[in-house]
Scaffold this motif. Structure first.
Motif, PDB file in Angstrom:
ATOM      1  N   LEU A 262      15.758 -31.921  45.665  1.00 27.45           N
ATOM      2  CA  LEU A 262      17.104 -32.140  46.207  1.00 27.45           C
ATOM      3  C   LEU A 262      17.778 -30.814  46.534  1.00 27.45           C
ATOM      4  O   LEU A 262      18.452 -30.674  47.562  1.00 27.45           O
ATOM      5  N   GLU A 263      17.588 -29.827  45.657  1.00 28.94           N
ATOM      6  CA  GLU A 263      18.209 -28.516  45.864  1.00 28.94           C
ATOM      7  C   GLU A 263      17.687 -27.826  47.121  1.00 28.94           C
ATOM      8  O   GLU A 263      18.358 -26.953  47.670  1.00 28.94           O
ATOM      9  N   GLN A 264      16.523 -28.210  47.582  1.00 32.67           N
ATOM     10  CA  GLN A 264      15.919 -27.577  48.751  1.00 32.67           C
ATOM     11  C   GLN A 264      16.311 -28.255  50.064  1.00 32.67           C
ATOM     12  O   GLN A 264      15.915 -27.806  51.137  1.00 32.67           O
ATOM     13  N   LEU A 265      17.097 -29.318  49.989  1.00 32.94           N
ATOM     14  CA  LEU A 265      17.527 -30.014  51.205  1.00 32.94           C
ATOM     15  C   LEU A 265      18.367 -29.088  52.077  1.00 32.94           C
ATOM     16  O   LEU A 265      19.115 -28.255  51.577  1.00 32.94           O
ATOM     17  N   GLU A 266      18.262 -29.256  53.399  1.00 36.93           N
ATOM     18  CA  GLU A 266      19.001 -28.423  54.334  1.00 36.93           C
ATOM     19  C   GLU A 266      20.348 -29.025  54.695  1.00 36.93           C
ATOM     20  O   GLU A 266      21.033 -28.544  55.595  1.00 36.93           O
ATOM     21  N   PHE A 267      20.735 -30.090  54.011  1.00 37.16           N
ATOM     22  CA  PHE A 267      22.040 -30.709  54.235  1.00 37.16           C
ATOM     23  C   PHE A 267      22.672 -31.011  52.886  1.00 37.16           C
ATOM     24  O   PHE A 267      22.089 -30.694  51.842  1.00 37.16           O
TER      25      PHE A 267
ATOM     26  N   LYS B  96      25.259 -37.711  46.496  1.00 38.20           N
ATOM     27  CA  LYS B  96      25.738 -38.013  45.160  1.00 38.20           C
ATOM     28  C   LYS B  96      24.713 -38.908  44.459  1.00 38.20           C
ATOM     29  O   LYS B  96      23.974 -39.653  45.106  1.00 38.20           O
ATOM     30  N   LEU B  97      24.695 -38.825  43.121  1.00 42.78           N
ATOM     31  CA  LEU B  97      23.729 -39.585  42.334  1.00 42.78           C
ATOM     32  C   LEU B  97      24.428 -40.556  41.392  1.00 42.78           C
ATOM     33  O   LEU B  97      25.372 -40.184  40.692  1.00 42.78           O
ATOM     34  N   VAL B  98      23.949 -41.791  41.384  1.00 42.23           N
ATOM     35  CA  VAL B  98      24.331 -42.768  40.358  1.00 42.23           C
ATOM     36  C   VAL B  98      23.030 -43.228  39.709  1.00 42.23           C
ATOM     37  O   VAL B  98      22.147 -43.766  40.380  1.00 42.23           O
ATOM     38  N   PHE B  99      22.899 -42.966  38.406  1.00 45.92           N
ATOM     39  CA  PHE B  99      21.699 -43.344  37.657  1.00 45.92           C
ATOM     40  C   PHE B  99      21.844 -44.768  37.113  1.00 45.92           C
ATOM     41  O   PHE B  99      22.944 -45.180  36.717  1.00 45.92           O
ATOM     42  N   ILE B 100      20.721 -45.474  37.098  1.00 46.81           N
ATOM     43  CA  ILE B 100      20.679 -46.828  36.539  1.00 46.81           C
ATOM     44  C   ILE B 100      19.508 -46.881  35.556  1.00 46.81           C
ATOM     45  O   ILE B 100      18.390 -46.475  35.892  1.00 46.81           O
ATOM     46  N   SER B 101      19.768 -47.362  34.340  1.00 50.94           N
ATOM     47  CA  SER B 101      18.686 -47.404  33.345  1.00 50.94           C
ATOM     48  C   SER B 101      19.024 -48.371  32.222  1.00 50.94           C
ATOM     49  O   SER B 101      20.204 -48.665  31.969  1.00 50.94           O
TER      50      SER B 101
ATOM     51  N   VAL C 139      22.466 -38.972  29.125  1.00 49.05           N
ATOM     52  CA  VAL C 139      22.580 -37.528  28.895  1.00 49.05           C
ATOM     53  C   VAL C 139      21.903 -36.763  30.028  1.00 49.05           C
ATOM     54  O   VAL C 139      22.455 -35.802  30.580  1.00 49.05           O
ATOM     55  N   LYS C 140      20.691 -37.207  30.411  1.00 51.94           N
ATOM     56  CA  LYS C 140      19.957 -36.576  31.507  1.00 51.94           C
ATOM     57  C   LYS C 140      20.719 -36.741  32.818  1.00 51.94           C
ATOM     58  O   LYS C 140      20.810 -35.813  33.625  1.00 51.94           O
ATOM     59  N   ALA C 141      21.301 -37.936  33.007  1.00 51.45           N
ATOM     60  CA  ALA C 141      22.041 -38.220  34.239  1.00 51.45           C
ATOM     61  C   ALA C 141      23.192 -37.245  34.436  1.00 51.45           C
ATOM     62  O   ALA C 141      23.321 -36.610  35.487  1.00 51.45           O
ATOM     63  N   PHE C 142      24.022 -37.121  33.430  1.00 56.97           N
ATOM     64  CA  PHE C 142      25.209 -36.279  33.577  1.00 56.97           C
ATOM     65  C   PHE C 142      24.862 -34.789  33.544  1.00 56.97           C
ATOM     66  O   PHE C 142      25.595 -33.966  34.080  1.00 56.97           O
ATOM     67  N   LYS C 143      23.720 -34.466  32.932  1.00 60.02           N
ATOM     68  CA  LYS C 143      23.250 -33.082  32.961  1.00 60.02           C
ATOM     69  C   LYS C 143      22.967 -32.656  34.403  1.00 60.02           C
ATOM     70  O   LYS C 143      23.132 -31.485  34.765  1.00 60.02           O
ATOM     71  N   HIS C 144      22.561 -33.623  35.214  1.00 60.04           N
ATOM     72  CA  HIS C 144      22.254 -33.348  36.621  1.00 60.04           C
ATOM     73  C   HIS C 144      23.384 -33.799  37.543  1.00 60.04           C
ATOM     74  O   HIS C 144      23.167 -34.145  38.703  1.00 60.04           O
TER      75      HIS C 144
END
Length: 253
Positions: free
Chosen positions: A69-74, A78-83, A90-95
């Motif tokens: 994702l960090e390498q995207l040129e745009f 936004k991310l919404v995690f589902i689990s 914890v992992k979700a909000f860390k990212h």
């Protein structure tokens, strides 16, 4: 209000069905523009569709997805995690997830998450537009007018106008093609830059293109108008813009 463009990355068919059902009943705020059942296919979809939001329901064992994702040129969506796993939050909000939805998900939790995304985007855009407008106003007041501030949601870059070969529309984004060959993508649309770029040198030859006069190598009038630029790219001049383009060129003779 323009709907949020979202893609689903989920191995669970039930999750996809719930989210698509939510979209059907809430088309004013969300449009699902793609669905993938793996990270590999999801990244292909992200690069193709350039979504505002990723609804992610896949357990990640490493950080490869976030590195991609960090390498995207745009602008990074936004991310919404589902689990079903509470500790995965914890992992979700860390990212920097906007929200975390614990299964089983319901429409109330989804709508809260979508409005959090909308609010986050509005705040970021307001901040960036304020910053970029201040830079461009300062540039005009100081009569330097030799660079343009280009904003994505992550950063602002100051680009010397002389180095811009042309700009092209890419959906709701604008791509700046520089004389060095570099490409810089902005979160603002091409129309906004028509009013910002120095009109002594920049002309919108087409709905999709603004060119820099300093980088025109040749103009062809055979079978329509075409501009060949210093980097070898050939761009069409829209028929309805040809008269104005002729006047523009003559002013610089």
């Amino acid at each position: 209000m323009t709907p949020i463009n979202a893609i689903i990355i989920s191995e669970e068919q039930e999750t996809s069905q719930i989210l698509k059902k939510f979209e059907e009943e809430n088309a004013m705020i969300i449009e699902i523009i793609g669905n993938a059942d793996s990270i590999k296919d999801g990244m292909i979809l992200i690069k193709e569709k350039k979504p505002d939001l990723i609804l992610l329901d896949i357990y990640l064992t490493d950080n490869l997805f976030f590195e991609m994702l960090e390498q995207l040129e745009f602008c990074i969506p936004k991310l919404v995690f589902i689990s079903a796993k509470k500790d995965y939050a914890v992992k979700a909000f860390k990212h920097d997830a906007v929200d975390f939805l614990l299964k089983p998900i319901d429409f109330n939790s989804i709508i809260v998450a979508i409005y959090k995304v909308i609010k986050r985007r509005e705040m970021e855009r307001s901040y960036q537009h304020q910053k970029i407008n201040n830079i461009n106003i300062s540039n005009t007041i100081n009569q330097k007018n030799d660079y343009v501030a280009v904003a994505s949601l992550e950063k602002i870059e100051l680009i010397p106008m002389a180095e811009i070969t042309f700009c092209k529309a890419d959906g709701k984004y604008t791509v700046f093609i520089l004389s060095s060959g570099a490409k810089i993508m902005s979160s603002r649309n091409l129309g906004e830059y028509s009013a910002i770029l120095d009109n002594s040198y920049f002309f919108r030859i087409h709905h999709s293109y603004i060119i820099n006069l300093r980088h025109i190598a040749k103009i062809s009038k055979k079978d329509g108008y075409f501009c060949e630029l210093s980097n070898g790219v050939i761009l069409p001049v829209a028929k309805r813009r040809q008269d104005d383009f002729n006047k523009f060129i003559k002013l610089k003779d």
